[in-house]
Design a protein around this motif. Structure first.
Motif, PDB file in Angstrom:
ATOM      1  N   GLN A 165       0.966  -1.145  -0.067  1.00  0.00           N
ATOM      2  CA  GLN A 165      -0.015  -0.007   0.170  1.00  0.00           C
ATOM      3  C   GLN A 165       0.854   1.255   0.116  1.00  0.00           C
ATOM      4  OE1 GLN A 165      -1.984   0.853   3.807  1.00  0.00           O
ATOM      5  NE2 GLN A 165      -0.806  -1.057   4.432  1.00  0.00           N
ATOM      6  N   TYR A 166       2.146   1.291   0.469  1.00  0.00           N
ATOM      7  CA  TYR A 166       3.026   2.290   0.256  1.00  0.00           C
ATOM      8  C   TYR A 166       3.952   2.480  -0.765  1.00  0.00           C
ATOM      9  CZ  TYR A 166       1.523   1.879   5.413  1.00  0.00           C
ATOM     10  OH  TYR A 166       0.853   1.956   6.424  1.00  0.00           O
ATOM     11  N   LEU A 167       3.707   1.356  -1.649  1.00  0.00           N
ATOM     12  CA  LEU A 167       4.609   1.215  -3.075  1.00  0.00           C
ATOM     13  C   LEU A 167       4.055   2.279  -4.027  1.00  0.00           C
ATOM     14  CD1 LEU A 167       5.595  -2.282  -2.800  1.00  0.00           C
ATOM     15  CD2 LEU A 167       6.929  -0.266  -1.868  1.00  0.00           C
ATOM     16  N   PRO A 168       4.893   2.642  -4.987  1.00  0.00           N
ATOM     17  CA  PRO A 168       6.497   2.718  -4.644  1.00  0.00           C
ATOM     18  C   PRO A 168       6.751   3.852  -3.533  1.00  0.00           C
ATOM     19  CG  PRO A 168       5.833   4.139  -6.631  1.00  0.00           C
ATOM     20  CD  PRO A 168       4.580   3.406  -6.254  1.00  0.00           C
ATOM     21  N   LEU A 169       7.673   3.782  -2.976  1.00  0.00           N
ATOM     22  CA  LEU A 169       8.208   4.412  -1.850  1.00  0.00           C
ATOM     23  C   LEU A 169       8.550   5.944  -2.493  1.00  0.00           C
ATOM     24  CD1 LEU A 169      10.316   2.124   0.612  1.00  0.00           C
ATOM     25  CD2 LEU A 169       8.109   2.844   0.898  1.00  0.00           C
ATOM     26  N   PRO A 170       7.753   6.871  -2.243  1.00  0.00           N
ATOM     27  CA  PRO A 170       8.234   8.174  -2.790  1.00  0.00           C
ATOM     28  C   PRO A 170       9.511   8.751  -1.983  1.00  0.00           C
ATOM     29  CG  PRO A 170       6.189   8.252  -1.431  1.00  0.00           C
ATOM     30  CD  PRO A 170       6.556   7.087  -1.317  1.00  0.00           C
ATOM     31  N   ASN A 171      10.218   9.624  -3.172  1.00  0.00           N
ATOM     32  CA  ASN A 171      11.240  10.318  -2.722  1.00  0.00           C
ATOM     33  C   ASN A 171      10.949  11.225  -1.695  1.00  0.00           C
ATOM     34  OD1 ASN A 171      12.013  10.133  -5.836  1.00  0.00           O
ATOM     35  ND2 ASN A 171      13.780   9.944  -4.546  1.00  0.00           N
ATOM     36  N   CYS A 172      11.864  11.391  -0.443  1.00  0.00           N
ATOM     37  CA  CYS A 172      11.521  12.267   0.573  1.00  0.00           C
ATOM     38  C   CYS A 172      10.393  11.485   1.743  1.00  0.00           C
ATOM     39  CB  CYS A 172      11.366  13.731   0.278  1.00  0.00           C
ATOM     40  SG  CYS A 172      12.614  14.546  -0.107  1.00  0.00           S
ATOM     41  N   CYS A 173       9.837  10.524   1.513  1.00  0.00           N
ATOM     42  CA  CYS A 173       8.953   9.827   2.362  1.00  0.00           C
ATOM     43  C   CYS A 173       9.750   9.396   3.702  1.00  0.00           C
ATOM     44  CB  CYS A 173       8.234   8.719   1.940  1.00  0.00           C
ATOM     45  SG  CYS A 173       9.176   7.215   1.516  1.00  0.00           S
ATOM     46  N   VAL A 174       9.099   9.299   4.593  1.00  0.00           N
ATOM     47  CA  VAL A 174       9.705   9.033   5.889  1.00  0.00           C
ATOM     48  C   VAL A 174       8.961   7.862   6.592  1.00  0.00           C
ATOM     49  CG1 VAL A 174      10.611   9.722   8.187  1.00  0.00           C
ATOM     50  CG2 VAL A 174      10.368  11.498   6.367  1.00  0.00           C
ATOM     51  N   LEU A 175       9.704   7.129   7.043  1.00  0.00           N
ATOM     52  CA  LEU A 175       8.967   5.784   7.639  1.00  0.00           C
ATOM     53  C   LEU A 175       9.285   5.772   9.071  1.00  0.00           C
ATOM     54  CD1 LEU A 175      10.280   3.039   5.069  1.00  0.00           C
ATOM     55  CD2 LEU A 175       8.177   4.162   4.998  1.00  0.00           C
ATOM     56  N   HIS A 176       8.224   6.062   9.742  1.00  0.00           N
ATOM     57  CA  HIS A 176       8.321   5.880  11.218  1.00  0.00           C
ATOM     58  C   HIS A 176       8.510   4.615  12.133  1.00  0.00           C
ATOM     59  CE1 HIS A 176       6.703   7.768  15.296  1.00  0.00           C
ATOM     60  NE2 HIS A 176       8.096   7.459  15.450  1.00  0.00           N
ATOM     61  N   PHE A 177       9.388   4.162  12.648  1.00  0.00           N
ATOM     62  CA  PHE A 177       9.186   2.897  13.368  1.00  0.00           C
ATOM     63  C   PHE A 177       9.559   3.342  15.044  1.00  0.00           C
ATOM     64  CE2 PHE A 177      10.866   1.983   9.317  1.00  0.00           C
ATOM     65  CZ  PHE A 177      10.203   0.705   9.045  1.00  0.00           C
ATOM     66  N   THR A 178       9.211   2.345  15.654  1.00  0.00           N
ATOM     67  CA  THR A 178       9.795   2.286  16.960  1.00  0.00           C
ATOM     68  C   THR A 178      10.639   1.079  17.248  1.00  0.00           C
ATOM     69  OG1 THR A 178       7.700   0.699  17.943  1.00  0.00           O
ATOM     70  CG2 THR A 178       7.524   3.209  18.313  1.00  0.00           C
ATOM     71  N   PHE A 179      11.388   1.024  18.112  1.00  0.00           N
ATOM     72  CA  PHE A 179      12.568   0.031  18.378  1.00  0.00           C
ATOM     73  C   PHE A 179      12.582  -0.300  19.574  1.00  0.00           C
ATOM     74  CE2 PHE A 179      17.101  -1.119  19.301  1.00  0.00           C
ATOM     75  CZ  PHE A 179      17.212  -2.067  18.576  1.00  0.00           C
ATOM     76  N   GLU A 180      12.430  -1.654  19.963  1.00  0.00           N
ATOM     77  CA  GLU A 180      12.205  -1.916  21.405  1.00  0.00           C
ATOM     78  C   GLU A 180      12.700  -3.459  21.348  1.00  0.00           C
ATOM     79  OE1 GLU A 180       9.637  -1.461  25.299  1.00  0.00           O
ATOM     80  OE2 GLU A 180       8.696  -2.103  23.780  1.00  0.00           O
ATOM     81  N   ASN A 181      13.532  -3.897  22.214  1.00  0.00           N
ATOM     82  CA  ASN A 181      14.152  -5.257  22.313  1.00  0.00           C
ATOM     83  C   ASN A 181      14.610  -5.801  20.955  1.00  0.00           C
ATOM     84  OD1 ASN A 181      13.258  -5.572  25.112  1.00  0.00           O
ATOM     85  ND2 ASN A 181      11.052  -5.986  24.350  1.00  0.00           N
ATOM     86  N   ASN A 182      15.459  -4.983  20.416  1.00  0.00           N
ATOM     87  CA  ASN A 182      16.093  -5.358  19.093  1.00  0.00           C
ATOM     88  C   ASN A 182      15.231  -5.463  17.880  1.00  0.00           C
ATOM     89  OD1 ASN A 182      18.837  -5.167  18.241  1.00  0.00           O
ATOM     90  ND2 ASN A 182      18.848  -7.454  17.940  1.00  0.00           N
ATOM     91  N   LYS A 183      13.792  -4.941  18.081  1.00  0.00           N
ATOM     92  CA  LYS A 183      12.731  -5.231  17.096  1.00  0.00           C
ATOM     93  C   LYS A 183      12.375  -3.921  16.727  1.00  0.00           C
ATOM     94  CE  LYS A 183      11.749 -10.241  17.974  1.00  0.00           C
ATOM     95  NZ  LYS A 183      11.019 -10.866  18.432  1.00  0.00           N
ATOM     96  N   PHE A 184      12.065  -3.463  15.534  1.00  0.00           N
ATOM     97  CA  PHE A 184      11.295  -2.733  14.773  1.00  0.00           C
ATOM     98  C   PHE A 184       9.956  -2.882  14.775  1.00  0.00           C
ATOM     99  CE2 PHE A 184      15.839  -1.999  13.820  1.00  0.00           C
ATOM    100  CZ  PHE A 184      15.878  -0.593  13.910  1.00  0.00           C
TER     101      PHE A 184
END
Length: 194
Positions: A165-184
């Protein structure tokens, strides 16, 4: 403790505009690429988003993008580089192979042409970003990378049905993740430049 990663694709380049394969090779940002990167920087300021650390791929299009987004110091990291497409570099995107039945990426195709496999790119990105997020005094990180590399990273944490649903990833898009216990954990895609 949860940390935040903002993984950004670089701004539009000349090769993007000309539909040329751009992995290990490089080309300059277009005027649109420059303006879009500045828009992302303005968005971060309006949202009062600040970063403990910033990183970019060692490729110029990524570091130039980061410098337009923020004036803070940053580190260039080889592990954030784009997929190496071997002898296909600089050629027309029309030469990219069709995906084999049941595949969602180019798989091992580029290995025979002095490039990287999908698995190599994915493992490199996961390892690099895990190391980045484990740096002391890190709570919120900005990293600028590339379309193929970001796609393979995203596929490590979501199934293709969610990713497409996010493809193609547009130029300057920002993917926001959280990181905990070595996993995103993927939260959202910000597409503020468009």
């Amino acid at each position: 403790m949860k940390k935040d990663l903002y993984l950004m694709r670089h701004g539009q380049t000349l090769f993007n505009k000309l539909h040329k394969i751009q992995g290990a090779s490089d080309s300059p940002l277009t005027n649109k690429g420059i303006l879009d990167a500045q828009k992302v920087g303005q968005y971060f300021q309006k949202q009062h988003l600040t970063f403990d650390h910033a990183y970019s791929s060692t490729q110029e299009r990524a570091s130039d993008t980061l410098e337009l987004v923020t004036k803070q110091s940053y580190e260039r990291v080889k592990g954030l580089k784009e997929w190496n497409f071997g002898v296909f570099e600089g050629e027309s995107e029309s030469l990219n192979p069709p995906h084999a039945a049941g595949q969602i990426s180019y798989g091992d195709f580029f290995l025979d042409f002095d490039g990287e496999s999908a698995t190599q790119v994915q493992q490199r990105m996961v390892r690099t970003l895990q190391q980045i997020m484990q740096v002391d005094n890190t709570q919120q990180v900005l990293a600028v990378s590339h379309g193929g590399a970001c796609f393979m990273f995203l596929l490590n944490w979501l199934d293709y049905a969610q990713v497409k649903q996010y493809l193609p990833l547009p130029n300057c898009c920002v993917l926001h993740f959280t990181f905990e216990n070595n996993k995103f954990t993927f939260l959202e895609m910000l597409n503020v430049a468009h």
